[in-house]
Design an enzyme around this catalytic site. Structure first.
Site, PDB file in Angstrom:
ATOM      1  CE1 TYR A 120     -10.333  -6.501   2.809  1.00  0.00           C
ATOM      2  CE2 TYR A 120     -12.015  -7.864   1.778  1.00  0.00           C
ATOM      3  CZ  TYR A 120     -10.701  -7.656   2.144  1.00  0.00           C
ATOM      4  OH  TYR A 120      -9.756  -8.610   1.847  1.00  0.00           O
ATOM      5  NE  ARG A 127      -5.142  -2.181  -4.111  1.00  0.00           N
ATOM      6  CZ  ARG A 127      -4.228  -2.623  -4.976  1.00  0.00           C
ATOM      7  NH1 ARG A 127      -3.777  -1.831  -5.923  1.00  0.00           N
ATOM      8  NH2 ARG A 127      -3.773  -3.844  -4.892  1.00  0.00           N
TER       9      ARG A 127
END
Length: 239
Positions: free
Chosen positions: A80, A186
Site C-alpha cells: 500500500y 487505518r
C-alpha cells in the site's frame, strides 16, 4: 483480435478500484457484464481482499471456478501507499468521520518519523478499527460504530514486512507498506500517530500490489467490462 476466455472455468481479472466505490460495486459491475455476455442469470464472482470506498488500487476478481482460489490469493502479501495527516484523529481513523481531537506536531522530525516507522516492522499486535467489517456478536463492527455503540475488538498478530517513508512534513507523511493479510492501514495510521506522541489519520490509500499482481497488471473497471464484452468465449462455456 479478441482473446479467448473461459469465465465459467475460471478467470482472474485484476482491476484498479476507483475512489468511492465499494469492493462489492466493482464485483457487481463485472458480474453484470459477465451475465450479459454469457446469457446467464447467475454465476460465481468474488474478490480476493476488500478495499474501503476511500481507497483505490488493486482488486483481484475471480470468476466461475477460479473463486475456489480466493483464499489462496488473499493470503498473499499486500503493498500500500498511504498518506497520513499528523496532529489529528478521527473515530474511523480516516476521512469517513470528522476530526475528534487535535495534538501538537512541533516535536515531530523526519528522524523521529523514521525511528517510529522502524518499530512497526516485523510481527505486531494490531487492534482493528471499530469502523471495520470485523464481527461482534454476529454483527459488523462498522454497523455498530455508525450507530454510536461502543465496539471492543481484540488485537490480532500481523506481519509488517517493510515500511518506507516516501514523503515527510511535520503535519503529513506518505509511506509505502508491505504487509500480511488482515492488516488495517487505518489502524496502522492510528498507532503511528500515537507512537509519535501525537495523533494521525489516513487521508489517502492506494493498494499497489496483491501477491504477484501489481497496478501495472490492472484494468480500469470500464476496460474490464469492455474486455468481457469483446472476449471470444471458449467452446466449453458454450455448452
Amino acid at each position: 483480435m479478441c482473446s479467448k476466455k473461459d469465465f465459467i472455468g475460471g478467470e482472474i481479472i485484476a482491476v484498479d478500484k476507483p475512489l468511492g466505490w465499494t469492493s462489492f460495486d466493482a464485483v457487481k459491475r463485472l458480474r453484470g457484464a459477465l451475465l450479459r455476455k454469457l446469457g446467464l442469470k447467475k454465476m460465481k464472482v468474488g474478490h480476493a481482499g476488500t478495499l474501503d470506498p476511500l481507497a483505490t488500487g488493486v482488486m483481484v476478481i475471480c470468476t466461475g471456478r477460479a473463486t475456489k482460489r480466493i483464499d489462496e490469493l488473499q493470503a498473499g502479501v499486500k503493498e500500500y501507499e498511504a498518506t497520513l495527516a499528523l496532529g489529528a484523529t478521527t473515530p474511523s481513523f480516516d476521512l469517513e468521520t470528522e476530526v475528534d481531537a487535535t495534538y501538537p506536531t512541533g516535536h515531530i522530525t523526519e528522524e523521529l518519523v523514521r525511528d517510529v516507522l522502524a518499530r512497526f516492522v516485523g510481527a505486531i499486535e494490531q487492534v482493528p478499527p471499530a469502523y471495520s467489517a470485523c464481527k461482534v456478536d454476529g454483527k459488523r463492527a462498522y454497523d455498530l460504530a455508525r450507530k454510536g455503540r461502543e465496539v471492543e475488538l481484540k488485537a490480532k498478530t500481523l506481519v509488517i514486512d517493510s515500511i518506507e517513508l516516501l514523503e515527510y512534513s511535520p503535519t503529513q507523511i506518505r509511506i509505502r507498506t508491505v504487509c500480511s493479510k488482515g492488516t488495517y492501514i487505518r489502524a496502522l495510521a492510528r498507532d503511528i500517530g500515537t507512537a509519535l506522541g501525537s495523533g494521525a489519520h489516513l487521508t489517502a490509500l492506494r493498494r499497489t500490489r496483491v501477491g504477484d499482481v501489481g497496478i501495472a497488471d490492472c484494468l480500469s473497471v470500464t476496460d474490464a467490462v469492455a474486455m468481457i464484452r469483446e472476449a471470444e468465449i471458449v467452446e466449453t462455456e458454450q455448452k
